[in-house]
Design a protein around this motif. Structure first.
Motif, PDB file in Angstrom:
ATOM      1  N   LEU A   1      54.982  49.211  19.353  1.00 55.81           N
ATOM      2  CA  LEU A   1      56.432  48.980  19.292  1.00 55.81           C
ATOM      3  C   LEU A   1      56.733  47.483  19.259  1.00 55.81           C
ATOM      4  N   LEU A   2      55.951  46.729  20.024  1.00 53.52           N
ATOM      5  CA  LEU A   2      56.175  45.284  20.070  1.00 53.52           C
ATOM      6  C   LEU A   2      55.369  44.605  18.966  1.00 53.52           C
ATOM      7  N   ARG A   3      55.994  43.671  18.314  1.00 55.42           N
ATOM      8  CA  ARG A   3      55.275  42.849  17.335  1.00 55.42           C
ATOM      9  C   ARG A   3      55.859  41.440  17.368  1.00 55.42           C
ATOM     10  N   ARG A   4      55.014  40.472  17.130  1.00 54.56           N
ATOM     11  CA  ARG A   4      55.497  39.095  17.193  1.00 54.56           C
ATOM     12  C   ARG A   4      56.492  38.828  16.074  1.00 54.56           C
ATOM     13  N   ALA A   5      57.570  38.138  16.420  1.00 53.98           N
ATOM     14  CA  ALA A   5      58.593  37.768  15.433  1.00 53.98           C
ATOM     15  C   ALA A   5      57.982  36.828  14.396  1.00 53.98           C
ATOM     16  N   ILE A   6      58.561  36.804  13.212  1.00 55.19           N
ATOM     17  CA  ILE A   6      57.947  36.002  12.143  1.00 55.19           C
ATOM     18  C   ILE A   6      58.852  34.884  11.619  1.00 55.19           C
ATOM     19  N   LEU A   7      60.108  34.840  12.039  1.00 57.70           N
ATOM     20  CA  LEU A   7      61.029  33.879  11.416  1.00 57.70           C
ATOM     21  C   LEU A   7      61.056  32.515  12.098  1.00 57.70           C
ATOM     22  N   GLY A   8      60.512  32.431  13.302  1.00 63.28           N
ATOM     23  CA  GLY A   8      60.432  31.141  13.985  1.00 63.28           C
ATOM     24  C   GLY A   8      61.779  30.454  14.098  1.00 63.28           C
ATOM     25  N   LYS A   9      61.810  29.172  13.730  1.00 64.50           N
ATOM     26  CA  LYS A   9      63.026  28.375  13.906  1.00 64.50           C
ATOM     27  C   LYS A   9      64.138  28.760  12.934  1.00 64.50           C
TER      28      LYS A   9
ATOM     29  N   LEU B   1      61.545  46.724  30.255  1.00 66.02           N
ATOM     30  CA  LEU B   1      61.609  47.029  28.819  1.00 66.02           C
ATOM     31  C   LEU B   1      61.559  48.536  28.568  1.00 66.02           C
ATOM     32  N   ALA B   2      60.775  49.247  29.382  1.00 65.73           N
ATOM     33  CA  ALA B   2      60.729  50.710  29.237  1.00 65.73           C
ATOM     34  C   ALA B   2      62.099  51.328  29.517  1.00 65.73           C
ATOM     35  N   HIS B   3      62.782  50.804  30.523  1.00 59.86           N
ATOM     36  CA  HIS B   3      64.149  51.281  30.795  1.00 59.86           C
ATOM     37  C   HIS B   3      65.019  51.099  29.559  1.00 59.86           C
ATOM     38  N   ILE B   4      64.988  49.891  29.016  1.00 63.41           N
ATOM     39  CA  ILE B   4      65.816  49.575  27.846  1.00 63.41           C
ATOM     40  C   ILE B   4      65.488  50.530  26.698  1.00 63.41           C
ATOM     41  N   LEU B   5      64.204  50.715  26.410  1.00 63.69           N
ATOM     42  CA  LEU B   5      63.823  51.500  25.236  1.00 63.69           C
ATOM     43  C   LEU B   5      64.114  52.984  25.437  1.00 63.69           C
ATOM     44  N   ASN B   6      64.006  53.458  26.672  1.00 60.85           N
ATOM     45  CA  ASN B   6      64.390  54.856  26.911  1.00 60.85           C
ATOM     46  C   ASN B   6      65.882  55.069  26.703  1.00 60.85           C
ATOM     47  N   VAL B   7      66.670  54.044  26.952  1.00 59.40           N
ATOM     48  CA  VAL B   7      68.126  54.170  26.813  1.00 59.40           C
ATOM     49  C   VAL B   7      68.555  54.018  25.358  1.00 59.40           C
ATOM     50  N   ILE B   8      68.039  53.002  24.687  1.00 61.01           N
ATOM     51  CA  ILE B   8      68.573  52.723  23.343  1.00 61.01           C
ATOM     52  C   ILE B   8      67.669  53.223  22.223  1.00 61.01           C
ATOM     53  N   GLY B   9      66.420  53.542  22.534  1.00 63.05           N
ATOM     54  CA  GLY B   9      65.561  54.206  21.558  1.00 63.05           C
ATOM     55  C   GLY B   9      65.113  53.367  20.380  1.00 63.05           C
ATOM     56  N   SER B  10      64.969  52.070  20.574  1.00 70.52           N
ATOM     57  CA  SER B  10      64.547  51.210  19.459  1.00 70.52           C
ATOM     58  C   SER B  10      63.157  51.602  18.963  1.00 70.52           C
ATOM     59  N   THR B  11      62.961  51.493  17.668  1.00 68.89           N
ATOM     60  CA  THR B  11      61.678  51.850  17.068  1.00 68.89           C
ATOM     61  C   THR B  11      60.792  50.640  16.841  1.00 68.89           C
ATOM     62  N   VAL B  12      61.318  49.452  17.122  1.00 71.69           N
ATOM     63  CA  VAL B  12      60.519  48.239  17.000  1.00 71.69           C
ATOM     64  C   VAL B  12      61.124  47.158  17.892  1.00 71.69           C
ATOM     65  N   VAL B  13      60.246  46.307  18.440  1.00 77.27           N
ATOM     66  CA  VAL B  13      60.687  45.217  19.312  1.00 77.27           C
ATOM     67  C   VAL B  13      60.039  43.918  18.834  1.00 77.27           C
ATOM     68  N   PRO B  14      60.715  43.157  17.992  1.00 80.33           N
ATOM     69  CA  PRO B  14      60.185  41.828  17.647  1.00 80.33           C
ATOM     70  C   PRO B  14      60.255  40.913  18.872  1.00 80.33           C
ATOM     71  N   VAL B  15      59.201  40.148  19.092  1.00 77.12           N
ATOM     72  CA  VAL B  15      59.104  39.320  20.297  1.00 77.12           C
ATOM     73  C   VAL B  15      58.950  37.854  19.903  1.00 77.12           C
ATOM     74  N   ALA B  16      59.797  37.009  20.477  1.00 79.87           N
ATOM     75  CA  ALA B  16      59.725  35.569  20.225  1.00 79.87           C
ATOM     76  C   ALA B  16      59.678  34.831  21.563  1.00 79.87           C
ATOM     77  N   GLY B  17      59.679  33.504  21.510  1.00 81.74           N
ATOM     78  CA  GLY B  17      59.622  32.689  22.717  1.00 81.74           C
ATOM     79  C   GLY B  17      58.202  32.210  22.980  1.00 81.74           C
ATOM     80  N   GLY B  18      58.087  31.166  23.772  1.00 83.31           N
ATOM     81  CA  GLY B  18      56.802  30.511  23.984  1.00 83.31           C
ATOM     82  C   GLY B  18      55.700  31.427  24.486  1.00 83.31           C
ATOM     83  N   LEU B  19      56.031  32.362  25.390  1.00 81.82           N
ATOM     84  CA  LEU B  19      54.989  33.237  25.931  1.00 81.82           C
ATOM     85  C   LEU B  19      54.441  34.178  24.865  1.00 81.82           C
ATOM     86  N   SER B  20      55.241  34.432  23.823  1.00 83.61           N
ATOM     87  CA  SER B  20      54.776  35.351  22.768  1.00 83.61           C
ATOM     88  C   SER B  20      53.698  34.712  21.897  1.00 83.61           C
ATOM     89  N   ASN B  21      53.440  33.406  22.102  1.00 84.06           N
ATOM     90  CA  ASN B  21      52.334  32.783  21.376  1.00 84.06           C
ATOM     91  C   ASN B  21      50.987  33.372  21.791  1.00 84.06           C
TER      92      ASN B  21
END
Ligand SMILES: [Zn+2]
Length: 308
Positions: free
Chosen positions: A281-289, A237-257
């Protein structure tokens, strides 16, 4: 108004979407997975009451921009036809198709946890590892229809040498990946992969849910397993963020519980990127299904992009 379908391997989740993101007439039907004709007929039936209304689809697959073929592992019946063209012909309306991870990122950027950010990387920590890259409210298109797929490129390169816990990071096996390669992040970080890693590292056969619970309670073996998981996942993820420079990473999926897992991954990533930041930078997604359908609604220009 738009018709939107979130198509998974089991069900088609279907709804009418208003310009402000409100959903109406939502219902689900089984996904015909083995036969293109049955699949198209199912969508024809769903669309029939709404003549001319554009159809947008989120699907667990990738549309090849050159051939129009959609590679969807869970729906093999549709892989050899130009799906968008066929659906458009048969339902008499414009059709757009997006990858479901891309649609999740798009929805969270427009309506969810990443609203107000121009540069968003959506991360899915589920059965597999996926992602989507959104810039200015639009998916960034890529070679072969691929962007944001941090789950599939080899990250494990060392062969297994020993099982000394302190050396596990350097000796994780080159597990085979569903994409055909070995050692992808997906072979370490997906929920099933986490279970396999735990079994390999300590001989304990547990579900990912139990492993996370044990880790949260300070269990020694689960701590070692999650340490390996964290090392590889934060690095990718650090590789990705250094390349694309996102300011926020919403996280979903079962492990994000596991809120603690997301918080710990956030700290590990911020320790490894070039731009120091005290803000998570990471925050749990809120829209679910709803993310699939809402993301599909954002695939075209019909819904205005409001960056605030
Ligand atoms: Zn892979």
């Amino acid at each position: 108004m738009l018709l939107c379908a979130d198509i998974g391997g089991s069900f088609i989740d279907f709804a009418l979407v208003h310009p402000d993101g409100r959903l109406e007439q939502r219902h689900a039907v089984p996904t015909p997975t083995d036969d293109a004709e049955t699949f198209i007929t199912a969508l024809q039936t769903l669309c029939a009451p709404y003549p001319g209304v554009p159809l947008h689809i989120a699907i667990a697959g990738v549309e090849n921009p050159e051939t129009g073929h959609v590679h969807a592992a869970n729906i093999p019946g549709i892989c050899t036809i130009p799906l968008r063209e066929q659906l458009s012909l048969r339902t008499h309306r414009p059709v757009r198709i997006g990858n479901d991870a891309d649609c999740f990122a798009l929805a969270e950027a427009r309506f969810g946890a990443a609203k107000g950010h121009r540069n968003v990387f959506g991360l899915i920590l589920g059965t597999g590892i996926g992602g989507g890259f959104v810039l200015d409210g639009q998916i960034v298109p890529g070679l072969g229809g691929i962007t944001g797929e941090l789950g599939h490129a080899p990250v494990v390169i060392a062969p297994p040498l020993m099982k000394d816990p302190d050396e596990i990071r350097a000796t994780v096996p080159l597990f085979p990946c569903g994409c055909g390669q070995s050692g992808c992040l997906d072979t370490i970080a997906g929920a099933r992969s986490l279970e396999r890693l735990h079994l390999w590292a300590g001989g304990q056969d547990e579900t990912s849910h139990t492993i996370l619970k044990l880790w949260e309670m300070g269990d020694v073996q689960a701590t070692k397993t999650i340490s390996v998981w964290m090392t590889y996942t934060s690095a990718a993820l650090a590789h990705i963020l250094n390349v694309i420079g996102s300011t926020v990473v919403p996280v979903a999926g079962g492990l994000s519980n596991s809120t603690l897992l997301v918080q710990t991954l956030d700290r590990a990533v911020r320790d490894r990127i070039l731009s120091p930041t005290t803000q998570p930078l990471l925050r749990r997604a809120i829209l679910g299904k709803d993310a699939g359908i809402l993301g599909a609604a954002c695939l075209g220009p019909e819904l205005c992009y409001d960056p605030c």
